[in-house]
Design an enzyme around this catalytic site. Sequence first.
Site, PDB file in Angstrom:
ATOM      1  N   GLU A  64     -10.097  -2.829  -1.394  1.00 25.65           N
ATOM      2  CA  GLU A  64     -11.501  -2.174  -1.187  1.00 25.65           C
ATOM      3  C   GLU A  64     -12.107  -1.576  -2.588  1.00 25.65           C
ATOM      4  O   GLU A  64     -13.037  -1.517  -2.972  1.00 25.65           O
ATOM      5  CB  GLU A  64     -11.537  -1.099  -0.022  1.00 25.65           C
ATOM      6  CG  GLU A  64     -12.819  -0.237  -0.103  1.00 25.65           C
ATOM      7  CD  GLU A  64     -12.644   0.945   0.872  1.00 25.65           C
ATOM      8  OE1 GLU A  64     -11.971   1.894   0.779  1.00 25.65           O
ATOM      9  OE2 GLU A  64     -13.625   0.927   1.314  1.00 25.65           O
ATOM     10  N   ARG A  84      -4.294   0.439 -11.890  1.00 23.23           N
ATOM     11  CA  ARG A  84      -4.984  -0.514 -11.105  1.00 23.23           C
ATOM     12  C   ARG A  84      -5.986  -1.350 -11.504  1.00 23.23           C
ATOM     13  O   ARG A  84      -6.617  -2.242 -10.837  1.00 23.23           O
ATOM     14  CB  ARG A  84      -5.580   0.379  -9.902  1.00 23.23           C
ATOM     15  CG  ARG A  84      -4.201   1.218  -9.167  1.00 23.23           C
ATOM     16  CD  ARG A  84      -4.912   1.582  -7.632  1.00 23.23           C
ATOM     17  NE  ARG A  84      -5.327   0.439  -6.931  1.00 23.23           N
ATOM     18  CZ  ARG A  84      -6.005   0.359  -5.770  1.00 23.23           C
ATOM     19  NH1 ARG A  84      -6.452   1.699  -5.240  1.00 23.23           N
ATOM     20  NH2 ARG A  84      -6.111  -0.522  -5.010  1.00 23.23           N
ATOM     21  N   ARG A 129     -11.123   9.762  -8.875  1.00 25.97           N
ATOM     22  CA  ARG A 129     -11.126   8.332  -9.301  1.00 25.97           C
ATOM     23  C   ARG A 129     -12.519   7.821 -10.036  1.00 25.97           C
ATOM     24  O   ARG A 129     -12.317   6.696 -10.661  1.00 25.97           O
ATOM     25  CB  ARG A 129     -10.709   7.378  -8.224  1.00 25.97           C
ATOM     26  CG  ARG A 129      -9.113   7.528  -7.915  1.00 25.97           C
ATOM     27  CD  ARG A 129      -8.345   7.089  -8.584  1.00 25.97           C
ATOM     28  NE  ARG A 129      -6.906   7.413  -8.451  1.00 25.97           N
ATOM     29  CZ  ARG A 129      -6.117   6.736  -7.470  1.00 25.97           C
ATOM     30  NH1 ARG A 129      -6.432   5.631  -6.993  1.00 25.97           N
ATOM     31  NH2 ARG A 129      -4.939   6.990  -7.397  1.00 25.97           N
ATOM     32  N   HIS A 159     -10.787   9.894  -2.212  1.00 24.27           N
ATOM     33  CA  HIS A 159     -11.907   9.182  -2.053  1.00 24.27           C
ATOM     34  C   HIS A 159     -13.108   9.846  -1.144  1.00 24.27           C
ATOM     35  O   HIS A 159     -12.765  10.470  -0.281  1.00 24.27           O
ATOM     36  CB  HIS A 159     -11.795   7.676  -1.703  1.00 24.27           C
ATOM     37  CG  HIS A 159     -11.279   6.838  -2.670  1.00 24.27           C
ATOM     38  ND1 HIS A 159      -9.837   6.301  -2.088  1.00 24.27           N
ATOM     39  CD2 HIS A 159     -10.974   6.730  -3.924  1.00 24.27           C
ATOM     40  CE1 HIS A 159      -9.421   5.501  -3.293  1.00 24.27           C
ATOM     41  NE2 HIS A 159     -10.288   5.903  -4.387  1.00 24.27           N
ATOM     42  N   CYS A 247      -9.695   0.404   3.473  1.00 18.95           N
ATOM     43  CA  CYS A 247      -9.321   0.017   2.138  1.00 18.95           C
ATOM     44  C   CYS A 247      -8.727  -1.145   1.773  1.00 18.95           C
ATOM     45  O   CYS A 247      -8.510  -1.660   0.710  1.00 18.95           O
ATOM     46  CB  CYS A 247      -8.363   1.223   1.777  1.00 18.95           C
ATOM     47  SG  CYS A 247      -6.877   1.406   2.560  1.00 18.95           S
TER      48      CYS A 247
HETATM   49  C1  CIR Z   1      -4.185   4.743  -4.817  1.00 21.09           C
HETATM   50  O1  CIR Z   1      -3.484   5.860  -4.977  1.00 21.09           O
HETATM   51  O2  CIR Z   1      -4.778   4.058  -5.385  1.00 21.09           O
HETATM   52  C2  CIR Z   1      -3.617   4.004  -3.410  1.00 21.09           C
HETATM   53  N1  CIR Z   1      -2.153   4.220  -3.353  1.00 21.09           N
HETATM   54  C3  CIR Z   1      -4.408   4.245  -2.279  1.00 21.09           C
HETATM   55  C4  CIR Z   1      -5.909   3.801  -2.393  1.00 21.09           C
HETATM   56  C5  CIR Z   1      -6.411   3.714  -0.920  1.00 21.09           C
HETATM   57  N2  CIR Z   1      -7.753   3.259  -1.098  1.00 21.09           N
HETATM   58  C6  CIR Z   1      -8.817   3.341  -0.320  1.00 21.09           C
HETATM   59  O3  CIR Z   1      -8.530   3.964   0.807  1.00 21.09           O
HETATM   60  N3  CIR Z   1      -9.987   2.915  -0.590  1.00 21.09           N
END
Ligand code: CIR
Length: 252
Positions: A64, A84, A129, A159, A247
């Site tokens: 996501e 990422r 983020r 988020h 996500c």
């Molecule tokens: C992160 O820290 O980026 C991942 N461990 C978790 C991302 C979760 N993303 C979301 O809920 N859209």
Amino acid sequence: MPHALVRGVPESFDRAQTREDVRPPHVTLARMQHEVYCRALTEAGYTLERVAIDETTPDCVFVEDTAVIVGSRGVITRPGSPIRRREVGPVADALGRHFELGLIEEPGTLDGGDVMILGDTVYVGVSERTNASGAEQLGAFAADHGLGLVTVPVSGVLHLKSAVLPIDEDTVVITPGTVDESIFAGHRVLHEDADERHRFSAVALESGQILVTDNAPQTAAAVAALGHEVTPLDVSEIQVADGGLTCMSILF
Ligand code: CIR
């Protein structure tokens, strides 16, 4: 037929990023939970498009965050976590077969987990983020499609969708203390149950069914009381890595 873009759990998932110092997620269990999630999407009528796993990106299951569909455009993000950013290429290749693509560019950062579209408004979280430039760039894509943009400062969670979850066109579930709730005054607001703090997550499907996390039963019951069909899923290992139910897919 609706589509769901998904990406599997890599063997390296035990090195997924986490906000707090918690135990690493259990990879085999996470894979089983991800497969149950994928099956629920298939049973709800979605055609799955699976993007190949990249072992060098432990968080790649959280697809996501890499793209947002805004009208007829697939907006490829620039994730706020630098490691990422390598995740976006294969997702762009897959979405490019369906959509005209747009790009969030430096100095903007944007994670899809910060974006929520309700009616003709795009809500974007300004968070750990997503920065103001990322939000502004998304606003320009939204305006191209006749959608307005509302920015939502987010605190204490990763988020926007860790703080506010869309249930239907009228309803959101908010975790108290994470956003200025007056921003959502035009909506029906339910609150995450105090005993279930940071556990509730939900994704509303085209079928009308809502997948919910199975460790937040009181909050799920409040959603069901609105007349929704809710389906609880165990995603404990996804939650350990700060994820939830939105996500793990991009739905279109
Ligand atoms: C992160 O820290 O980026 C991942 N461990 C978790 C991302 C979760 N993303 C979301 O809920 N859209």
